[in-house]
Design a protein around this motif. Structure first.
Motif, PDB file in Angstrom:
ATOM      1  N   LEU A 106       0.836  -1.205   0.000  1.00  0.00           N
ATOM      2  CA  LEU A 106       0.000   0.000   0.000  1.00  0.00           C
ATOM      3  C   LEU A 106       0.870   1.254   0.000  1.00  0.00           C
ATOM      4  O   LEU A 106       1.968   1.241   0.536  1.00  0.00           O
ATOM      5  N   ARG A 107       0.363   2.348  -0.551  1.00  0.00           N
ATOM      6  CA  ARG A 107       1.128   3.582  -0.602  1.00  0.00           C
ATOM      7  C   ARG A 107       0.711   4.578   0.475  1.00  0.00           C
ATOM      8  O   ARG A 107       1.371   5.574   0.686  1.00  0.00           O
ATOM      9  N   GLY A 108      -0.418   4.343   1.144  1.00  0.00           N
ATOM     10  CA  GLY A 108      -0.908   5.309   2.116  1.00  0.00           C
ATOM     11  C   GLY A 108      -0.912   4.770   3.523  1.00  0.00           C
ATOM     12  O   GLY A 108      -0.850   3.567   3.753  1.00  0.00           O
ATOM     13  N   GLU A 109      -0.955   5.683   4.467  1.00  0.00           N
ATOM     14  CA  GLU A 109      -1.121   5.340   5.865  1.00  0.00           C
ATOM     15  C   GLU A 109      -1.833   6.493   6.547  1.00  0.00           C
ATOM     16  O   GLU A 109      -1.900   7.603   6.007  1.00  0.00           O
ATOM     17  N   GLU A 132       2.845  13.081   0.113  1.00  0.00           N
ATOM     18  CA  GLU A 132       1.549  13.774   0.092  1.00  0.00           C
ATOM     19  C   GLU A 132       0.926  13.652   1.478  1.00  0.00           C
ATOM     20  O   GLU A 132       0.897  12.571   2.053  1.00  0.00           O
ATOM     21  N   GLN A 133       0.454  14.784   2.019  1.00  0.00           N
ATOM     22  CA  GLN A 133      -0.194  14.770   3.329  1.00  0.00           C
ATOM     23  C   GLN A 133      -1.531  15.493   3.258  1.00  0.00           C
ATOM     24  O   GLN A 133      -1.660  16.501   2.577  1.00  0.00           O
ATOM     25  N   ARG A 162       2.184  18.633  -0.428  1.00  0.00           N
ATOM     26  CA  ARG A 162       3.305  17.707  -0.586  1.00  0.00           C
ATOM     27  C   ARG A 162       4.432  18.239   0.293  1.00  0.00           C
ATOM     28  O   ARG A 162       4.709  19.420   0.297  1.00  0.00           O
ATOM     29  N   VAL A 182      -3.357  11.825   6.757  1.00  0.00           N
ATOM     30  CA  VAL A 182      -3.286  10.769   5.757  1.00  0.00           C
ATOM     31  C   VAL A 182      -2.039  11.047   4.927  1.00  0.00           C
ATOM     32  O   VAL A 182      -1.861  12.163   4.424  1.00  0.00           O
ATOM     33  N   VAL A 184       0.499   9.703   1.746  1.00  0.00           N
ATOM     34  CA  VAL A 184       0.564   8.868   0.551  1.00  0.00           C
ATOM     35  C   VAL A 184       1.954   9.012  -0.054  1.00  0.00           C
ATOM     36  O   VAL A 184       2.393  10.144  -0.345  1.00  0.00           O
TER      37      VAL A 184
END
Length: 186
Positions: A106-109, A132-133, A162, A182, A184
């Motif tokens: 996955l790329r996000g958290e 990315e936030q 970003r 979030v 990414v």
């Protein structure tokens, strides 16, 4: 019956070759592995040896860990509250809950954060440039500085950006500020 991990690995290896724009003959020339073996490997008809994976990783400029991490079991769909890691820094008044932890596939958290009144945390730069936030304020007021621009954020507001340089998170109010972040990967 083929193992699910072998199936995912076969698909990943075929995908890597295609991403590079290489034919099977091109990859065979780069690795010294026969075209027929590579073809059978990509179709999942054979399982790779460690030596074969090492040759493929060298051709792609990847570590074996990186290659295998991309084909490990899928992350759990549900991350239960009791399984979410919580870290608290008494000195700064910062609490961080990892709501959706990172996973190789996955790329996000996502994290939940709480800053106590008077808390002021500055970061010199990003661990991952271009990250990315999305910072969503759930309660309270947060003063967030990114790239020299300071934003006053209130409950319900969301700042998207970003991450390229220094950032600062401040709670200048009298109540804790709670927010979700979030992230990414680029």
């Amino acid at each position: 019956m083929r193992d699910a991990l072998d199936e995912r690995l076969a698909a990943r290896l075929a995908g890597l070759r295609v991403q590079q724009g290489w034919s099977l003959d091109d990859l065979a020339a780069r690795t010294g592995v026969s075209r027929s073996t590579l073809s059978r490997l990509e179709r999942g008809e054979i399982s790779p040896t460690a030596s074969l994976l090492g040759k493929l990783c060298s051709a792609y400029g990847w570590t074996m860990s990186r290659l295998l991490a991309g084909v490990e079991s899928a992350p759990p769909a549900v991350v239960r509250a009791q399984e979410q890691a919580i870290w608290h820094d008494d000195a700064s008044g910062f609490t961080r809950r990892v709501v959706s932890p990172p996973h190789a596939g996955l790329r996000g958290e996502m994290i939940e954060a709480v800053l106590e009144p008077g808390a002021d945390i500055a970061y010199d730069g990003p661990g991952v440039p271009g990250l990315e936030q999305h910072v969503w304020i759930l309660g309270g007021t947060l003063q967030l500085t990114d790239g020299g621009t300071t934003h006053e954020l209130h409950a319900g507001d969301c700042l998207r950006f970003r991450l390229w340089g220094a950032t600062r998170f401040r709670n200048t109010g009298t109540e804790p500020v709670r927010y979700a972040v979030v992230m990414v990967l680029p």
